[in-house]
Design an enzyme around this catalytic site. Structure first.
Site, PDB file in Angstrom:
ATOM      1  N   HIS A 239       8.973  -4.462  -8.117  1.00 20.12           N
ATOM      2  CA  HIS A 239       9.564  -4.425  -6.776  1.00 20.12           C
ATOM      3  C   HIS A 239       8.876  -3.377  -5.879  1.00 20.12           C
ATOM      4  CE1 HIS A 239      12.776  -6.978  -8.246  1.00 20.12           C
ATOM      5  NE2 HIS A 239      13.151  -6.086  -9.138  1.00 20.12           N
TER       6      HIS A 239
HETATM    7  O1  RIB Z   1      16.277  -4.029  -6.109  1.00 19.44           O
HETATM    8  C1  RIB Z   1      15.154  -3.311  -6.552  1.00 19.44           C
HETATM    9  C2  RIB Z   1      15.165  -1.925  -6.019  1.00 19.44           C
HETATM   10  O2  RIB Z   1      16.297  -1.213  -6.536  1.00 19.44           O
HETATM   11  C3  RIB Z   1      13.949  -1.106  -6.475  1.00 19.44           C
HETATM   12  O3  RIB Z   1      13.634  -0.170  -5.488  1.00 19.44           O
HETATM   13  C4  RIB Z   1      14.446  -0.405  -7.707  1.00 19.44           C
HETATM   14  O4  RIB Z   1      13.757   0.823  -7.955  1.00 19.44           O
HETATM   15  C5  RIB Z   1      15.870  -0.109  -7.333  1.00 19.44           C
HETATM   16  O5  RIB Z   1      15.860   1.074  -6.545  1.00 19.44           O
END
Ligand code: RIB
Ligand code: CA
Length: 307
Positions: A239
Site C-alpha cells: 500500500h
Molecule cells: O489501508 C492501508 C493503510 O493502513 C497503510 O498505510 C497501512 O500502513 C495502514 O496504515
C-alpha cells in the site's frame, strides 16, 4: 535530475517501512524530515520505528518529529494483528541514534515550509491525516507553500479493509481526511483500488534479498514479516510504497479527478469516501502499471535505478 524534497508523514508499520526505505534510497527524492502519527500502532512505537529505520540506513541526520497520538475526533484504531506489537513484525532494527525533535510534527512541517518558500516541498502521507489537518488549521500560510500532498487511503470502487467501503487511514481520522481533501491544495489520493494491485510474493521477496543492499535485505525481511501477519496469503499488497512510486514516476499511475467528501458518521461506514458535487476536486489514482511499479521499487532498493 534535482531530487524532490519531501516530508514523510507515517505510522510505521511494515508497508510504511518499505516505503521509507524506498524514499531514502531513491535519487529522485530528498527526505527533509519524517513526521509520525498514531495509526497501525501507537505514537511512541511509530516514532521509535521511524528513528530505527533512519539508524539502520545511515540517515540519522534526518529529523523525526512525533505528531498526533489520536485522531481529531473519537478514538483511533490499530492494526497490531498485521504489523505486530512493535509495528515492524519483530524485524530487528537498531535503536534510534537521535531523539525526536522537540517540535510537534505539524510545527516542524510549518518550519520546513517557511524555510523553503515556493512549492518545492511535498508531503508523502502514509497514515491517518491528522498531522496534515493540524498543519492546515494552525499554519495555513505555510501549508499554502506546499507543492503536493500524496496520501495513501480510501477505497473508491473496491471493498474496504476496515468497514465494507472504508479503508484504514481514512477510517482512523475521517475528519482530518475531509479537511485535507477540501484544502484546495494539490492532493493526490492513492486508494486500495491501485495499492492492492502492487503485490509482493515470495519470488519478489527473494529478488530484494538477492540485491545484497541493506535496504533490499531489510525490505525482504519486512515483507517476510508482512506474510507472517497473514500466513494464508501468497502475496501481500504494498500500500504505502505506492505513494513514493507515484511521487517518482507519475506515469505509472492513471489519475482520475474526483470530487470527494468523507463519511464522518459513527457507524460501520465511518471513513467511506463520498462522491459530492460540492466537494473540492482531487486526483485519485484508479489504475497502475503494477509490474513497472514493482520494478522501480526493486531496482531502487538494489541501488540500480536511474530515477
Ligand atoms: O489501508 C492501508 C493503510 O493502513 C497503510 O498505510 C497501512 O500502513 C495502514 O496504515
Ligand atoms: Ca501506513
Amino acid at each position: 535530475m534535482n531530487a524532490r524534497r519531501v516530508i514523510i508523514d507515517t505510522d510505521p508499520g511494515l508497508d510504511d517501512a518499505i516505503a521509507i526505505l524506498f524514499a531514502l534510497a531513491s535519487p529522485a527524492l530528498s527526505v527533509a524530515a519524517i513526521t509520525t502519527v498514531a495509526g497501525n500502532i501507537g505514537l511512541t512505537r511509530t516514532t521509535a520505528n521511524a528513528g530505527r529505520l533512519l539508524a539502520a540506513t545511515g540517515h540519522e541526520a534526518i529529523p523525526v518529529a512525533a505528531g498526533a497520538d489520536r485522531p481529531l475526533d473519537g478514538q483511533g484504531i490499530t492494526e497490531e494483528a498485521i504489523h505486530g506489537e512493535d509495528g515492524l513484525g519483530g524485524v530487528f532494527l537498531p535503536e534510534p541514534v537521535r531523539a525526536p525533535a522537540e517540535l510537534p510534527a505539524h510545527h516542524l512541517m510549518a518550519q520546513l515550509l517557511d524555510d523553503h518558500p515556493g512549492d518545492c516541498l511535498d508531503i508523502l502521507a502514509l497514515g491517518p491525516l491528522t498531522n496534515v489537518a493540524l498543519l492546515l488549521a494552525e499554519f495555513p500560510a505555510a501549508a499554502r507553500r506546499l507543492g503536493r500532498i500524496i496520501a495513501m487511503g480510501g477505497a473508491v470502487e473496491v471493498r474496504g479493509n476496515v468497514g465494507p467501503r472504508s479503508e484504514f487511514n481514512i477510517a482512523c481520522d475521517p475528519e482530518a481526511a475531509a479537511r485535507v481533501f477540501a484544502s484546495g491544495l494539490d492532493v493526490t489520493l492513492i486508494p486500495l483500488d491501485v495499492t492492492r494491485k502492487v503485490r509482493a510474493d515470495a519470488v519478489y521477496l527473494e529478488r530484494l534479498r538477492a540485491s545484497g543492499t541493506t535496504s533490499g535485505i531489510l525490505a525482504a525481511d519486512l515483507i517476510a514479516a508482512y506474510f507472517a501477519g497473514e500466513a494464508d496469503r501468497t502475496s501481500r499488497p504494498l500500500h504505502d510504497p505506492c505513494v513514493m512510486l507515484q511521487a517518482v514516476r507519475q506515469d505509472l499511475f492513471s489519475i482520475r479527478r474526483l470530487r470527494l467528501d468523507v463519511d464522518c458518521s459513527r457507524n460501520e461506514d465511518r471513513g467511506t469516501l463520498l462522491s459530492s458535487a460540492s466537494a473540492a476536486e482531487i486526483g485519485v489514482a484508479m489504475d497502475v502499471d503494477a509490474s513497472g511499479a514493482l520494478e522501480l521499487l526493486a531496482t531502487t532498493l538494489a541501488g540500480t535505478a536511474e530515477t
